[in-house]
Design a protein around this motif. Structure first.
Motif, PDB file in Angstrom:
ATOM      1  N   ILE A 140      35.618  29.552  43.625  1.00  0.00           N
ATOM      2  CA  ILE A 140      36.071  30.692  44.426  1.00  0.00           C
ATOM      3  C   ILE A 140      35.092  30.969  45.568  1.00  0.00           C
ATOM      4  CG2 ILE A 140      36.544  33.169  44.353  1.00  0.00           C
ATOM      5  CD1 ILE A 140      37.461  32.795  41.464  1.00  0.00           C
ATOM      6  N   GLY A 141      33.805  30.786  45.305  1.00  0.00           N
ATOM      7  CA  GLY A 141      32.795  30.989  46.341  1.00  0.00           C
ATOM      8  C   GLY A 141      32.999  30.079  47.538  1.00  0.00           C
ATOM      9  N   VAL A 142      33.280  28.804  47.285  1.00  0.00           N
ATOM     10  CA  VAL A 142      33.536  27.861  48.384  1.00  0.00           C
ATOM     11  C   VAL A 142      34.768  28.282  49.169  1.00  0.00           C
ATOM     12  CG1 VAL A 142      34.102  25.474  48.950  1.00  0.00           C
ATOM     13  CG2 VAL A 142      32.449  25.966  47.144  1.00  0.00           C
ATOM     14  N   ILE A 143      35.823  28.677  48.447  1.00  0.00           N
ATOM     15  CA  ILE A 143      37.066  29.083  49.105  1.00  0.00           C
ATOM     16  C   ILE A 143      36.833  30.295  50.006  1.00  0.00           C
ATOM     17  CG2 ILE A 143      39.339  30.111  48.650  1.00  0.00           C
ATOM     18  CD1 ILE A 143      39.462  28.288  46.153  1.00  0.00           C
ATOM     19  N   LEU A 144      36.092  31.284  49.500  1.00  0.00           N
ATOM     20  CA  LEU A 144      35.842  32.485  50.300  1.00  0.00           C
ATOM     21  C   LEU A 144      34.917  32.208  51.481  1.00  0.00           C
ATOM     22  CD1 LEU A 144      35.496  35.198  47.502  1.00  0.00           C
ATOM     23  CD2 LEU A 144      37.403  34.844  49.066  1.00  0.00           C
ATOM     24  N   LEU A 145      33.935  31.342  51.302  1.00  0.00           N
ATOM     25  CA  LEU A 145      33.063  30.972  52.418  1.00  0.00           C
ATOM     26  C   LEU A 145      33.877  30.412  53.573  1.00  0.00           C
ATOM     27  CD1 LEU A 145      29.997  29.268  50.686  1.00  0.00           C
ATOM     28  CD2 LEU A 145      29.878  31.144  52.315  1.00  0.00           C
ATOM     29  N   LEU A 146      34.791  29.514  53.264  1.00  0.00           N
ATOM     30  CA  LEU A 146      35.571  28.874  54.328  1.00  0.00           C
ATOM     31  C   LEU A 146      36.644  29.794  54.883  1.00  0.00           C
ATOM     32  CD1 LEU A 146      35.034  25.995  55.386  1.00  0.00           C
ATOM     33  CD2 LEU A 146      33.970  26.502  53.202  1.00  0.00           C
ATOM     34  N   LEU A 147      37.209  30.661  54.032  1.00  0.00           N
ATOM     35  CA  LEU A 147      38.188  31.632  54.527  1.00  0.00           C
ATOM     36  C   LEU A 147      37.545  32.555  55.557  1.00  0.00           C
ATOM     37  CD1 LEU A 147      40.850  33.252  54.486  1.00  0.00           C
ATOM     38  CD2 LEU A 147      39.909  34.542  52.555  1.00  0.00           C
ATOM     39  N   LEU A 148      36.388  33.120  55.222  1.00  0.00           N
ATOM     40  CA  LEU A 148      35.713  34.038  56.149  1.00  0.00           C
ATOM     41  C   LEU A 148      35.284  33.338  57.427  1.00  0.00           C
ATOM     42  CD1 LEU A 148      35.029  37.128  55.717  1.00  0.00           C
ATOM     43  CD2 LEU A 148      35.823  35.912  53.699  1.00  0.00           C
ATOM     44  N   PHE A 166      30.399  35.560  45.263  1.00  0.00           N
ATOM     45  CA  PHE A 166      30.800  34.257  44.732  1.00  0.00           C
ATOM     46  C   PHE A 166      30.085  33.106  45.428  1.00  0.00           C
ATOM     47  CE2 PHE A 166      34.388  36.796  43.174  1.00  0.00           C
ATOM     48  CZ  PHE A 166      34.425  36.361  41.864  1.00  0.00           C
ATOM     49  N   ALA A 167      29.672  33.298  46.684  1.00  0.00           N
ATOM     50  CA  ALA A 167      28.871  32.262  47.344  1.00  0.00           C
ATOM     51  C   ALA A 167      27.524  32.120  46.643  1.00  0.00           C
ATOM     52  CB  ALA A 167      28.670  32.598  48.817  1.00  0.00           C
ATOM     53  N   ALA A 168      26.936  33.243  46.251  1.00  0.00           N
ATOM     54  CA  ALA A 168      25.678  33.185  45.501  1.00  0.00           C
ATOM     55  C   ALA A 168      25.877  32.459  44.179  1.00  0.00           C
ATOM     56  CB  ALA A 168      25.151  34.601  45.258  1.00  0.00           C
ATOM     57  N   LEU A 214      36.710  41.320  52.306  1.00  0.00           N
ATOM     58  CA  LEU A 214      36.352  40.123  51.549  1.00  0.00           C
ATOM     59  C   LEU A 214      34.878  39.745  51.667  1.00  0.00           C
ATOM     60  CD1 LEU A 214      39.505  37.990  52.370  1.00  0.00           C
ATOM     61  CD2 LEU A 214      38.844  38.798  50.111  1.00  0.00           C
ATOM     62  N   THR A 215      34.167  40.308  52.627  1.00  0.00           N
ATOM     63  CA  THR A 215      32.765  39.926  52.800  1.00  0.00           C
ATOM     64  C   THR A 215      31.919  40.175  51.547  1.00  0.00           C
ATOM     65  OG1 THR A 215      32.832  40.210  55.205  1.00  0.00           O
ATOM     66  CG2 THR A 215      30.678  40.344  54.157  1.00  0.00           C
ATOM     67  N   PRO A 216      32.022  41.336  50.889  1.00  0.00           N
ATOM     68  CA  PRO A 216      31.232  41.501  49.664  1.00  0.00           C
ATOM     69  C   PRO A 216      31.598  40.500  48.568  1.00  0.00           C
ATOM     70  CG  PRO A 216      32.025  43.619  50.464  1.00  0.00           C
ATOM     71  CD  PRO A 216      32.731  42.564  51.246  1.00  0.00           C
ATOM     72  N   LEU A 217      32.903  40.206  48.423  1.00  0.00           N
ATOM     73  CA  LEU A 217      33.329  39.204  47.439  1.00  0.00           C
ATOM     74  C   LEU A 217      32.775  37.833  47.782  1.00  0.00           C
ATOM     75  CD1 LEU A 217      37.076  39.978  46.619  1.00  0.00           C
ATOM     76  CD2 LEU A 217      35.123  40.095  45.070  1.00  0.00           C
ATOM     77  N   ARG A 218      32.816  37.495  49.076  1.00  0.00           N
ATOM     78  CA  ARG A 218      32.272  36.204  49.505  1.00  0.00           C
ATOM     79  C   ARG A 218      30.797  36.093  49.160  1.00  0.00           C
ATOM     80  NH1 ARG A 218      30.672  35.628  55.567  1.00  0.00           N
ATOM     81  NH2 ARG A 218      29.264  37.185  54.677  1.00  0.00           N
ATOM     82  N   ASP A 219      30.046  37.148  49.454  1.00  0.00           N
ATOM     83  CA  ASP A 219      28.610  37.099  49.193  1.00  0.00           C
ATOM     84  C   ASP A 219      28.320  36.914  47.702  1.00  0.00           C
ATOM     85  OD1 ASP A 219      28.224  37.451  51.882  1.00  0.00           O
ATOM     86  OD2 ASP A 219      27.860  39.610  51.754  1.00  0.00           O
TER      87      ASP A 219
END
Length: 425
Positions: A64-72, A270-272, A263-268
């Motif tokens: 999910i972290g990879v997906i959110l990184l690329l979405l943002l 799950f990216a971590a 989505l930025t907080p979620l990205r941060d």
């Protein structure tokens, strides 16, 4: 201890630890990515206290972290901006590929990893970290500089190239035949072209369909659509990450801005988790043997990335200071390098430790080169020319009457350059 209890305890400890690590990194002015990787190494297989109960959950969180990184990242650009970048930046993109993919491919072949390992390591050394670079430019106050669009153009070219590279790598790792690999490439190109067409021609309709005044509904729709498209893309061997990137491109206007804030907080988070998981899956004992090749590869690709940024800025008519700043800013590697290594590690296990060491080195060095490449280059030039540096550390320059513009310190390239520099002389 009950499985669910152990999962909650480990997961809570991991998230709390990530928060503390991020706070420490912020206070010392360092990107938290290397600290996340080190934390994963400390508590993974072969580490101090292996986290077994939460491993499966962490693996899903990493995806999910990879997906959110690329979405943002996709939400930062419109389809028209991407097309414009393709038209104007493709020579710089070609130079970027040749200079930075070649060292990785050559190193893999020297190490005896074969063609598949060469293609994977080429990607690791090729792609800069959009996340780290964006943070560095923000921290240094350079978002308004003239070289910033050039830097973003190179990053966009790399991200678009991933839409072709990742399906090819996935096919090679799966042992697919030439015909199968060609089919995967055609599907990838067709998918990217179709999404760009929809975004260019019908982007407003897509955004209107997704739009909602209710933040909860907007979050659920955008996140659900992204995960769904990422899953379909994965099934088509286009890569879930590229699918998420294309969803971000398709959304624009107020929808993109609202989704970015939500989505930025979620990205941060799950990216971590993603960076920690990569560290968890790497045995620390495997890193010392690859430190020397990783360091040598880092030295070579620092120089090639600096030249890439310098060349791209020169093509855009940016002055000498902006050229050096662009080169130094592009050095950091991060999320994409780890994504590529994560895909390849099942086929070539040795790429995991090398990629981890390599990213650790350049995530630390990248912010330093962004800050110091320009002053160091100017001092070297001043010593070579025999000029005396001024109080700001830059060489005293003669400015002709036909070009009386002055430089403005860290934002000097916001003003027009003298005629000779604008031509790249």
């Amino acid at each position: 201890m009950h499985d669910t209890t152990a999962l909650l305890v480990e997961l809570g400890a991991v998230i709390l630890g990530l928060g503390l690590i991020g706070r420490v990194a912020g206070r010392i002015g360092l990107s938290p990515i290397p600290l996340y990787l080190l934390a994963g190494l400390a508590f993974g297989h072969g580490g101090l206290i292996p986290l077994d109960a939460s491993e499966e959950f962490t693996m899903v969180g990493a995806e999910i972290g990879v997906i959110l990184l690329l979405l943002l990242l996709g939400l930062e650009y419109s389809a028209s901006e991407l097309v414009t970048s393709l038209k104007t930046q493709y020579p710089s993109g070609a130079v970027d590929f040749v200079l930075n993919a070649t060292p990785g491919a050559a190193a893999a072949l020297i190490l005896g990893w074969g063609p598949v390992g060469a293609v994977a390591l080429a990607g690791v050394t090729w792609i800069s970290s959009s996340g780290v670079i964006a943070k560095v430019m923000t921290d240094l106050g350079r978002l308004g500089n003239r070289e910033t669009p050039v830097i973003l153009g190179v990053l966009v070219m790399e991200d678009l190239a991933m839409a072709v590279y990742l399906p090819l790598l996935t096919a090679m790792l799966a042992g697919v035949s030439l015909a199968g690999g060609s089919l995967a490439l055609l599907i990838a190109l067709g998918t990217v072209g179709f999404v760009l067409y929809l975004a260019l021609r019908h982007g407003r309709l897509i955004s209107r369909a997704v739009s909602s005044d209710n933040p909860e509904m907007l979050l659920l729709v955008v996140l659900g659509l992204t995960v769904l498209v990422a899953g379909v893309a994965q099934q088509l061997q286009v890569s879930a990450a590229v699918g998420a990137f294309l969803v971000g491109i398709a959304l624009s206007g107020e929808v993109a801005e609202g989704a970015r804030k939500l989505l930025t907080p979620l990205r941060d988070l799950f990216a971590a988790v993603f960076f920690v998981f990569f560290g968890l899956s790497t045995n620390p004992a495997d890193i010392p043997p690859v430190l020397l090749p990783a360091a040598l590869l880092a030295v070579v690709t620092v120089l090639t990335k600096i030249f890439t940024g310098w060349y791209a800025a020169r093509r855009a008519g940016i002055g000498s200071r902006g050229r050096w700043r662009a080169g130094g800013t592009l050095v950091a590697r991060g999320e994409f390098s780890i994504v590529i290594a994560g895909l390849a590690v099942a086929t070539e296990p040795r790429i995991g430790p090398l990629a981890t060491a390599y990213v650790l080195i350049l995530v630390i060095v990248g912010p330093l080169t962004a800050r110091w490449t320009q002053p160091i280059a100017e001092k070297i030039q001043a010593l070579r020319d025999g000029d005396k540096p001024d109080q700001g550390g830059a060489a005293v320059q003669e400015v002709s009457k036909s070009a009386p513009e002055r430089r403005l310190g860290d934002h000097d390239d916001l003003t027009p350059e003298p005629a000779g520099e604008a031509r790249g002389d």
